[in-house]
Design an enzyme around this catalytic site. Structure first.
Site, PDB file in Angstrom:
ATOM      1  N   GLN A 107      47.840 -19.920 -12.290  1.00  0.00           N
ATOM      2  CA  GLN A 107      47.792 -20.985 -11.288  1.00  0.00           C
ATOM      3  C   GLN A 107      49.086 -21.786 -11.235  1.00  0.00           C
ATOM      4  OE1 GLN A 107      44.090 -23.060 -12.310  1.00  0.00           O
ATOM      5  NE2 GLN A 107      43.069 -22.011 -10.621  1.00  0.00           N
ATOM      6  N   HIS A 290      35.372 -27.958  -9.529  1.00  0.00           N
ATOM      7  CA  HIS A 290      36.610 -27.391 -10.063  1.00  0.00           C
ATOM      8  C   HIS A 290      37.542 -26.920  -8.947  1.00  0.00           C
ATOM      9  CE1 HIS A 290      34.671 -27.723 -13.902  1.00  0.00           C
ATOM     10  NE2 HIS A 290      33.659 -26.982 -13.488  1.00  0.00           N
ATOM     11  N   LEU A 291      36.983 -26.273  -7.938  1.00  0.00           N
ATOM     12  CA  LEU A 291      37.803 -25.831  -6.813  1.00  0.00           C
ATOM     13  C   LEU A 291      38.385 -27.022  -6.068  1.00  0.00           C
ATOM     14  CD1 LEU A 291      38.744 -23.291  -5.265  1.00  0.00           C
ATOM     15  CD2 LEU A 291      36.723 -23.562  -3.802  1.00  0.00           C
ATOM     16  N   ALA A 292      37.697 -28.157  -6.122  1.00  0.00           N
ATOM     17  CA  ALA A 292      38.130 -29.348  -5.389  1.00  0.00           C
ATOM     18  C   ALA A 292      39.552 -29.757  -5.746  1.00  0.00           C
ATOM     19  CB  ALA A 292      37.166 -30.500  -5.663  1.00  0.00           C
ATOM     20  N   ASP A 293      39.880 -29.780  -7.039  1.00  0.00           N
ATOM     21  CA  ASP A 293      41.242 -30.177  -7.410  1.00  0.00           C
ATOM     22  C   ASP A 293      42.224 -29.018  -7.286  1.00  0.00           C
ATOM     23  OD1 ASP A 293      41.846 -29.078 -10.352  1.00  0.00           O
ATOM     24  OD2 ASP A 293      39.779 -29.733 -10.337  1.00  0.00           O
ATOM     25  N   GLN A 294      41.720 -27.771  -7.339  1.00  0.00           N
ATOM     26  CA  GLN A 294      42.597 -26.608  -7.216  1.00  0.00           C
ATOM     27  C   GLN A 294      43.077 -26.393  -5.783  1.00  0.00           C
ATOM     28  OE1 GLN A 294      40.306 -23.396  -8.900  1.00  0.00           O
ATOM     29  NE2 GLN A 294      40.064 -24.439 -10.854  1.00  0.00           N
ATOM     30  N   HIS A 316      39.700 -35.102 -12.601  1.00  0.00           N
ATOM     31  CA  HIS A 316      40.680 -34.039 -12.370  1.00  0.00           C
ATOM     32  C   HIS A 316      41.221 -34.134 -10.947  1.00  0.00           C
ATOM     33  CE1 HIS A 316      39.430 -31.922 -16.061  1.00  0.00           C
ATOM     34  NE2 HIS A 316      40.534 -31.231 -15.917  1.00  0.00           N
TER      35      HIS A 316
END
EC number: 6.5.1.4
Length: 348
Positions: A107, A290-294, A316
């Protein structure tokens, strides 16, 4: 030089990874103090040090403070990100090896290479499925497909499974260069199409993944979800087991998992993963925590504005937003009540 407080917000590795990515992309030198100050063992662990050196290598950057346990780092990018063939091995930076998550290295370098001229092929070695980190299965089935909608063209292929604490896994990553990033509008997820599950074990009896798969299938079907499970017994350098669930909605994807460990039954592992998925399903949100900050970083680099609704506004997320704004990349607004993240691109 941009000064970044590594202890800000959740005080973890996300501050480091985002800073490295943006420094490589923008060419801005950075100084990070208090790296992972919010963790039980502060400073650079094996996967973080590998990410630091990977970011420097792809742009011929200069480093100070790149050592295990270091809480201070200076990174001066070189003459732009260079596409090419690279090998990054998390186990090499620590005596005795490491199962540090190679997905965190992935990432860090993905967006810089996707925006560079030319295609890249990267071999990553270390932990592929490690607790508290995105798994390679999540990267393959959720993260990369969602980024594809924003213009990122990349593929991963799992070569070998790597579990904690042995590691020994391998992934091949192919990245198409010259990508043009577009915005993402994701306020509604639509109906659930299906849940796909993978239960896997390496160097363990075949009944272990089968029991995980059976329990997950029963739980999810009882909840009224359409589910398809696959049980696999694979070869590996060490014993390991886990179950990984991907929920496909009309407009979005999400994924959850559980890991086997001593004195934890296969059925309980499946229950943990299913519990996470069902809890998310009840929120009605398109984007998991988790996808929200990614998604923030590609959205901030896009040529259009973005907005998406999240299951939970995590530290995060807010921490990552603050780091991105340090580089002057648009304005990020988080509506806590509505759980909506809006990214106003500075390119619009």
């Amino acid at each position: 030089m941009i000064d970044i407080d590594g202890s800000y917000g959740e005080g973890g590795g996300q501050v480091l990874r985002t800073s490295l990515s943006l420094a490589a992309i923008t060419g801005e030198p950075i100084r990070i103090a208090g790296i992972r100050a919010g963790r039980r063992k502060p400073g650079l662990a094996a996967q973080h040090l590998t990410a630091v050196r990977a970011a420097a290598r792809i742009c011929h950057g200069e480093l100070q403070g790149d050592a295990l346990g270091s809480t201070m780092l200076e990174f001066i990018p070189g003459g732009g990100v260079k596409a090419g063939n690279y090998i990054f091995d998390v186990s090499e930076v620590q005596q005795g090896g490491s199962a540090g998550a190679i997905t965190l290295v992935l990432q860090t370098i993905l967006l810089p290479l996707a925006l560079a001229d030319g295609d890249s092929h990267i071999t990553l070695r270390g932990g592929t499925h490690v607790i508290f980190s995105p798994t390679v299965t999540y990267i393959e089935r959720v993260y990369l497909p969602m980024l594809c909608r924003m213009g990122i063209k990349a593929q991963v292929k799992l070569g070998a499974w790597g579990w904690y604490p042995r590691g020994g896994g391998e992934v091949n990553l192919q990245v198409k260069g010259g990508c043009q990033l577009c915005g993402l509008n994701l306020l509604e997820r639509g109906e659930l199409k299906r849940v796909q599950g993978l239960a896997v074990a390496t160097e363990l009896p075949a009944h272990i993944p089968q029991r995980m798969a059976n329990r997950a299938e029963n739980l999810l079907r009882t909840a009224g979800l359409r589910v398809s499970m696959q049980a696999l017994r694979e070869k590996g350098v060490a014993p390991g087991a886990g179950i990984f669930l991907t929920a496909e909605y009309c407009n979005s994807l999400t994924g959850f998992g559980g890991f086997g460990r001593l004195r934890l039954s296969s059925e309980k592992v499946a229950e943990i993963a299913c519990g996470q998925l069902l809890q998310f399903h009840e929120t009605g949100a398109p984007v998991d925590e988790h996808l929200a900050d990614q998604l923030l970083l590609p959205a901030a680099l896009a040529s259009e504005s973005s907005q998406y609704r999240v299951a939970e506004v995590s530290t995060h997320l807010t921490t990552n937003a603050a780091v991105i704004e340090k580089f002057g990349l648009g304005k990020i607004t988080v509506n806590q009540a509505e759980r909506v993240v809006a990214i106003a691109s500075d390119k619009t």
